[in-house]
Design an enzyme around this catalytic site. Structure first.
Site, mmCIF file in Angstrom:
data_model
loop_
_atom_site.group_PDB
_atom_site.id
_atom_site.type_symbol
_atom_site.label_atom_id
_atom_site.label_comp_id
_atom_site.label_asym_id
_atom_site.label_seq_id
_atom_site.Cartn_x
_atom_site.Cartn_y
_atom_site.Cartn_z
ATOM 1 N N HIS A 1 49.079 44.394 37.594
ATOM 2 C CA HIS A 1 48.320 43.540 36.529
ATOM 3 C C HIS A 1 49.355 42.611 35.849
ATOM 4 O O HIS A 1 49.158 41.420 35.847
ATOM 5 C CB HIS A 1 47.318 44.250 35.588
ATOM 6 C CG HIS A 1 46.972 43.434 34.534
ATOM 7 N ND1 HIS A 1 46.132 42.322 34.890
ATOM 8 C CD2 HIS A 1 47.283 43.361 33.162
ATOM 9 C CE1 HIS A 1 45.721 41.743 33.771
ATOM 10 N NE2 HIS A 1 46.519 42.151 32.797
ATOM 11 N N TYR B 1 46.011 54.116 39.596
ATOM 12 C CA TYR B 1 44.678 53.869 39.947
ATOM 13 C C TYR B 1 44.321 53.540 41.217
ATOM 14 O O TYR B 1 42.939 53.162 41.242
ATOM 15 C CB TYR B 1 43.951 53.258 38.678
ATOM 16 C CG TYR B 1 44.621 51.867 38.413
ATOM 17 C CD1 TYR B 1 44.308 50.652 39.240
ATOM 18 C CD2 TYR B 1 45.739 51.578 37.572
ATOM 19 C CE1 TYR B 1 45.050 49.334 39.031
ATOM 20 C CE2 TYR B 1 46.229 50.421 37.263
ATOM 21 C CZ TYR B 1 46.306 49.281 38.162
ATOM 22 O OH TYR B 1 46.648 48.146 38.052
ATOM 23 N N ARG C 1 45.045 41.282 44.320
ATOM 24 C CA ARG C 1 46.061 41.091 43.272
ATOM 25 C C ARG C 1 47.062 42.217 44.085
ATOM 26 O O ARG C 1 46.933 43.288 43.762
ATOM 27 C CB ARG C 1 45.621 41.785 41.969
ATOM 28 C CG ARG C 1 46.625 41.330 41.111
ATOM 29 C CD ARG C 1 46.451 42.387 39.777
ATOM 30 N NE ARG C 1 46.948 44.020 39.702
ATOM 31 C CZ ARG C 1 46.236 44.899 39.296
ATOM 32 N NH1 ARG C 1 45.271 44.681 38.560
ATOM 33 N NH2 ARG C 1 46.529 45.972 39.576
HETATM 34 C C1 LIG Z 1 38.666 39.730 25.027
HETATM 35 C C2 LIG Z 1 40.023 40.564 25.871
HETATM 36 N N1 LIG Z 1 39.882 41.644 26.279
HETATM 37 C C3 LIG Z 1 40.729 42.369 26.979
HETATM 38 C C4 LIG Z 1 41.737 41.750 27.245
HETATM 39 C C5 LIG Z 1 42.817 42.754 27.744
HETATM 40 N N2 LIG Z 1 42.893 42.267 29.232
HETATM 41 C C6 LIG Z 1 43.954 41.333 29.701
HETATM 42 S S1 LIG Z 1 43.870 40.930 31.264
HETATM 43 C C7 LIG Z 1 42.690 42.017 31.414
HETATM 44 C C8 LIG Z 1 41.881 42.259 32.806
HETATM 45 C C9 LIG Z 1 41.495 41.023 33.284
HETATM 46 O O1 LIG Z 1 40.952 41.038 34.616
HETATM 47 P P1 LIG Z 1 40.495 39.788 35.240
HETATM 48 O O2 LIG Z 1 39.505 39.278 34.552
HETATM 49 O O3 LIG Z 1 39.810 40.219 36.780
HETATM 50 O O4 LIG Z 1 41.836 38.944 35.671
HETATM 51 P P2 LIG Z 1 43.096 39.115 36.224
HETATM 52 O O5 LIG Z 1 43.921 39.899 35.399
HETATM 53 O O6 LIG Z 1 42.466 40.239 37.611
HETATM 54 O O7 LIG Z 1 43.760 37.889 36.795
HETATM 55 C C10 LIG Z 1 42.323 42.701 30.467
HETATM 56 C C11 LIG Z 1 41.182 43.638 30.017
HETATM 57 C C12 LIG Z 1 41.913 40.296 26.832
HETATM 58 N N3 LIG Z 1 43.045 39.683 27.273
HETATM 59 N N4 LIG Z 1 40.978 39.764 26.200
#
Ligand SMILES: Cc1ncc(C[n+]2csc(CCOP(=O)(O)OP(=O)(O)O)c2C)c(N)n1
Ligand SMILES: Cc1ncc(C[n+]2csc(CCOP(=O)(O)OP(=O)(O)O)c2C)c(N)n1
Ligand SMILES: [Mg+2]
Ligand SMILES: [Mg+2]
Lengths: 392, 326, 392, 326
Positions: free
Chosen positions: C290, C299, C286
């Site tokens: 985020h 971080y 990425r």
């Molecule tokens: C059940 C849930 N918990 C927390 C969140 C908050 N949240 C949104 S994106 C994210 C991180 C996701 O990481 P990843 O699965 O690696 O996907 P990326 O964003 O890197 O594409 C979090 C914790 C959420 N959307 N849904």
């Protein structure tokens, strides 16, 4: 010209990849299950998990299993006589539970399901205390802190996370990997083959791996989750699930108390040493119904049961002990007396278990009772009094 | 010693204080460590208390709460952060079947001194699942205690009191207020007990009940009403389970009218329970039925129209008018 | 004399066991990631997944990635200008998404997360339609049935189960394993490295394995779940998770569009053929925050980012294309014009997106509106009218 | 053609009918196949409709509901069985964030024609988690419809109507009644609409509102009250979301008094909402506040005292007396 992944058959290929070991993640080991005692009661050797068992120890295992079975049959009978609402039988799983239970040290901690009567017994929980929740007089009568044995958990898989968190607490308490055998501790999380499909159990694998928590995941694969066969939950042997999470898995003959003991002990030691989680799959069979309200004839063949009767965990150890002159008729007779006493204790004790007082319903909703609960309690007390003992 | 702080700062300071006071207090959740949480409520805590006490968890809410249960059984006092209200549901089973019932199941032998912090409510222009108000579901669950703070000073004290409680507390933080108004914190005063409601503005014509984000709305409404010669009493409920209804009954007996406002859906929201209780207790004092002003009974809409979904000053005043005209 | 499991180190042992292949469950394959194009733009060969790409196809990938990046940068700028509430950037993940998106056939179905703008583009979804939910005017503006592309899912991991269920529906519809290339279909479930920890994703693995559902689990391991590094979620390479569930996993260079295309296509074909699920881990990074509200400097090290810039998915394909005379300045200039037009379309279109009418809040709560909703709608309409356009 | 059936039989026949009528109808859940469900509600269905339509699922409720969402998106009409009320919570996230919101999120393009069957309520002497009443939590969630059947004939019709609905329906079955009383089923009549409440006994002195298992209790109470010269009107609410309040308001306007009874905890239970609505709509007709008789606000107790926890004839009559004496 399209490259294809389709030439991989799963079962065989995975077996190739995993190598000959029963220990996923291990380069060595014999073929198949870890076994130290055959169904015929022959002592066999094992490159990785063998150890010597003293005569006293062996008789101890035998006694434990006989008494555990007695607890189970007695409770089943009590249910038939209307003294219990339901009972979750462990028939056939005595070796898995005694093997796992005896491998524990006092400072270890156990998170059971609802079927771990043999482990409870090993922990020193009075079996009478197990009956309360099945009778409907409480939700668990023992104090988890007395024996480091948690309350029975009915929501499938929830306790796997509790176990992992508890193990993380141990890490913070500095009782992991110190090298002091009286100090280093670990946790066992019990669950069944069906439970392996729950999100909670898989999340527990993730947390345990991520924090390298001192927890042994002890799965009694008794082949059935009520009416659903193990194939519905996993198309590969369950112990291999651990591979996907980066810690070792091992399949042990769960009807062989010696092997189960040896493997669990090794896994516990690994955890206590600070080397993290292990998945132990105790391969066994639920010889009874799921619970006393279940009717397994609707979904499984009696042939299967007959087949597994030949692998009975108690019979095989008895055969070994007798063949080697480690028990005699006197021993067996004395044990019979002991079991009868236990049976008596359970029967009489169960019938004497007092029904809870209606107003106890309001106890312990919170550690500090709220005015709301106090008011409901008082209101209901007044209401009950209004019947002056004549309530319909 | 007195400082001006935001709600975010109050919570952060309160957490820090609790961690200093008791080494058993742990913070767990997604991104609570280096990042300090997406709202920075745990800012700096990992740096000062270490990774063992401020734990970045894998992305799994059931896992977070479930392991926190284990930690609590081992004698720790975990403070769990749920990143946004809408993400508490994967942990719902652990919360209602385990956290809520452990004390009862064990006859008090295995208490659950756990705090589950949830930034809740809307108004921040967010996408789906980031503006929910799940309080009624938790308040309906015996064994849980549920509180909502509405201002920086309460944030500071209430989080400490919740952590000190041996019962599990669902701790709701109005996320829209995190970085909004500042207030004066005087650490030398003795705070009100955690499970108490509070009259935040005295009045005589009607009682407006609010908590969390709607306390500010209610106060603004009272201000506006005063201009029209209508005197509103505003009560910040603060505790949703148990409810502290004493001050509410007293107030309604004086004013004869009550309006409850919250962001959660009206249907089966806290307003329903409060209305039922007020009617049971103050039947002959009521000049009008208790009226409810809440989020409508639709899913949370696209954020461009969220201010239409959420109760605001005008809708509260409209309900007050309807009550007065009844 | 205590047998111990403790001599197993995890990383190395597992690597030994998994063998040299990047394909868990596969006995063959080259070392490391599947890669067909190096970061320097060198075409390399691969025993299992290689294939020929025509010039048109290669230029197509390039065009797709450039336009996808433009969608992303344009939306990021729109957010900075206050036109969007938030934007989830895909910067750096263009190859993973175009590779996965282009491997689809029309009859396949996609379940995206909130970041699959490149896949949406491949499916023919007007990128303008993606902006609505980030602007706050809707929760998803496109009709999933128009392009077999589901709505964005924000609750992490939930869509993995939807994908599996959808795939089970395909099995029931008889569109799996018939041998007819226009008929046989499969599903792709997108998710991130963080999502791999959710119970739902692991349960999806279980259901997919149990029913042998035609689903490809496509995990973009971009190394971060907001501020949490991949190590918090898994201590072994993620593609190996599949091993624990009994289906193949493969790690592909997610910054290499050719390899991602080839691997995804093979996995999809396997699914369409009725051979069940595959986990594809697209190893990527990425490069942005985020989302536009995140501050990654808190971080992670900027060094990391610099390192990954050298692996840029677009630069490497361009280097290859230029070196082989497959694109020239004219092509690039024309593409620039096209991208500018797309940018214009997004900018103008976004600003013109109408705010929803307040009363539309009451639409579609149910397929059949209830009297309760109708009453709330009417009440609010009357209330709004009472302000006669003068509402504060 | 008329037969005497139990509730279990009615549901089984209704499911069978729905499966015959529409090949898109599927049954999914734990042990629903060979075993026919732990309560035998799906008995014989797998034998007759095959494993593709009656699907034994892995032991994972979120997985069951989540894959059912996918099935529904593909055009199927899944009927999910949750084995016991207390085990619906692992699926709670999928239900409230996905099942409930999909229609809204997609502007009606992706409806969720799904039925989630939940055997609910207590009184069967079971261990923990097997006697819960989770309805209020679902009724609080916009996008879900929630119904509860109370008798064999309704079971037969309502399950078919729920399956025919294009909206997701939480379908609550009073497990204590499954194999209790039999009733006459006449398949030739036209059933009442699904989302309608029904007066099941006419009366003049007070209105008793019930649903699911408490309908029987309310009817027995009315019978007993009649002996004392008190005439109770009993309404079987049948639908909990939406609520069909028209007949309730009419009744309360006539009687001036209302008692609501359910097994769920009183605090924030359906009774709270019903009390609030009745008070809002019938303020000047009410002779007494709406009284609520429900499960106490404790976790479900050990089964040997569950009859003390659950509302019964006497507690309903006690509330009626209090209402009449008010
Ligand atoms: C059940 C849930 N918990 C927390 C969140 C908050 N949240 C949104 S994106 C994210 C991180 C996701 O990481 P990843 O699965 O690696 O996907 P990326 O964003 O890197 O594409 C979090 C914790 C959420 N959307 N849904
Ligand atoms: C979350 C949840 N779902 C369903 C049940 C009902 N249930 C009780 S035991 C059981 C089967 C468990 O099978 P397994 O994990 O193999 O353990 P075993 O009973 O064979 O020891 C089921 C489905 C439950 N207790 N919890
Ligand atoms: Mg089992
Ligand atoms: Mg990621």
């Amino acid at each position: 010209m399209e490259p294809s992944l389709s030439h991989h058959g799963f079962g065989p290929d995975l077996a190739e990849v995993f190598g000959p070991s029963q220990m996923a993640g291990s380069p060595s080991g014999a073929l198949g299950l870890v076994q130290l005692l055959t169904p015929e009661g022959e002592r066999v050797h094992h490159a990785e998990f063998d150890r010597d068992f003293g005569a006293e120890e062996l008789r101890g295992f035998y006694r434990d299993m006989v008494l555990t079975r007695r607890i189970d049959t007695e409770a089943t009978a009590l249910q038939r006589h209307g003294e219990l609402g339901i009972w979750a039988q462990l028939l056939g799983q005595e070796a898995a539970q005694i093997g796992a239970g005896r491998a524990l040290r006092p400072q270890d901690y156990v998170f059971p399901t609802y079927r771990e009567h043999g482990v409870a017994y090993c922990r020193g929980v009075d079996p009478l205390n197990l009956l309360g929740l099945f009778r409907g007089v409480d939700h668990g009568a023992w104090n988890p802190k007395d024996n480091n044995f948690g309350l029975y958990t009915i929501v499938i898989g929830a306790q796997a996370l509790h176990a992992t968190g508890y193990a993380m607490g141990m890490q913070r308490d500095g009782v992991v990997g110190t090298g002091d055998p009286d100090r280093d501790a670990a946790v066992v999380a019990h669950f069944g083959d069906g439970a392996s499909s729950q999100g909670d159990v898989n999340e527990a694998f993730i947390f345990a791996a991520s924090y390298n928590a001192p927890v042994v995941f002890f799965c009694q694969n008794n082949q059935w989750a009520i009416s659903e066969p193990i194939e519905r939950q996993s198309r590969i042997p369950l112990y291999q699930r651990a591979l996907g999470f980066g810690f070792p898995g091992v399949r042990v003959d769960g009807n062989d108390v010696l092997a189960t003991y040896a493997v669990t002990q090794a896994a516990l030691q690994r955890a206590r040493d600070g080397q993290g989680p292990t998945l132990v799959e105790a391969y066994t069979y639920r010889m009874g119904a799921h619970t006393t309200t279940d009717d397994p004839t609707r979904y499984r063949l009696s042939d299967d049961l007959e087949h597994w009767k030949l692998k009975d965990p108690i019979a095989r150890l008895e055969a070994y002990l007798r063949r080697n002159g480690l028990v005699d008729d006197d021993f067996v007779a004395e044990l019979k007396v002991e079991a009868d006493e236990l049976g008596h204790h359970l029967r009489e004790g169960c019938k004497a278990l007092p029904d809870p007082q209606p107003l106890s319903m309001f106890d312990h909703v919170y550690t500090e009772e709220t005015e709301e609960i106090a008011a409901q309690r008082e209101g209901y007390a007044r209401y009950l009094e209004s019947f002056e003992g004549s309530r319909s | 010693m007195s400082t001006r702080i935001t709600l975010a700062k109050g919570l952060n300071m309160g957490l820090r204080k609790a961690m200093e006071d008791d080494p058993k207090v742990l913070v767990m959740g997604e991104d609570v460590g280096k990042l300090g949480g997406v709202f920075r409520i745990t800012d700096g805590l990992q740096k000062d208390f270490g990774e063992d006490r401020v734990i970045d968890s894998p992305l799994a809410e059931s896992g977070i709460v479930g392991t926190a249960v284990g930690m609590a059984l081992r004698g720790y006092r975990p403070v769990v952060e749920i990143q946004f209200d809408g993400f508490v549901y994967p942990a719902y089973d652990q919360i209602v079947c385990q956290v809520a019932k452990m004390t009862y199941r064990s006859k008090g032998r295995s208490p659950m001194p756990m705090v589950i912090r949830i930034p809740f409510g809307g108004g921040i222009g967010a996408v789906e699942h980031h503006s929910e108000s799940p309080e009624a579901q938790f308040a309906h669950t015996p064994g849980l205690k549920v509180v909502a703070c509405s201002n920086p000073v309460d944030g500071y004290w209430m989080i400490q009191q919740a952590i000190a409680s041996d019962d599990p507390v669902i701790f709701l933080e109005p996320k829209r207020q995190y970085h909004a108004d500042k207030a004066e914190l005087d650490e030398s005063v003795t705070p009100d007990p955690l499970f108490s409601s509070r009259i935040v503005r005295a009045g005589t014509d009607a009682t407006v009940l609010a908590y969390g984000p709607t306390v500010k709305t209610a106060l603004k409404a009272a201000e506006a009403a005063a201009g029209d010669g209508v005197s509103l009493e505003v009560i910040d409920l603060r505790t949703l389970s148990p409810l502290d209804m004493g001050p509410v009954y007293d107030s309604v007996r004086r004013t004869g009218r009550a309006v409850v406002t919250h962001e959660a859906h009206v249907n089966l929201g806290m307003g329903a329970e409060i209305s039922a209780r007020i009617t049971e207790e103050c039947f002959y004092s009521l000049e009008a039925p208790v009226l409810r002003v809440g989020g409508f009974d639709t899913p949370y809409p696209a954020s461009r129209i969220e201010e239409d979904f959420l109760p605001d000053l005008d809708r509260v005043l409209d309900a007050v008018d309807r009550s007065l005209d009844f």
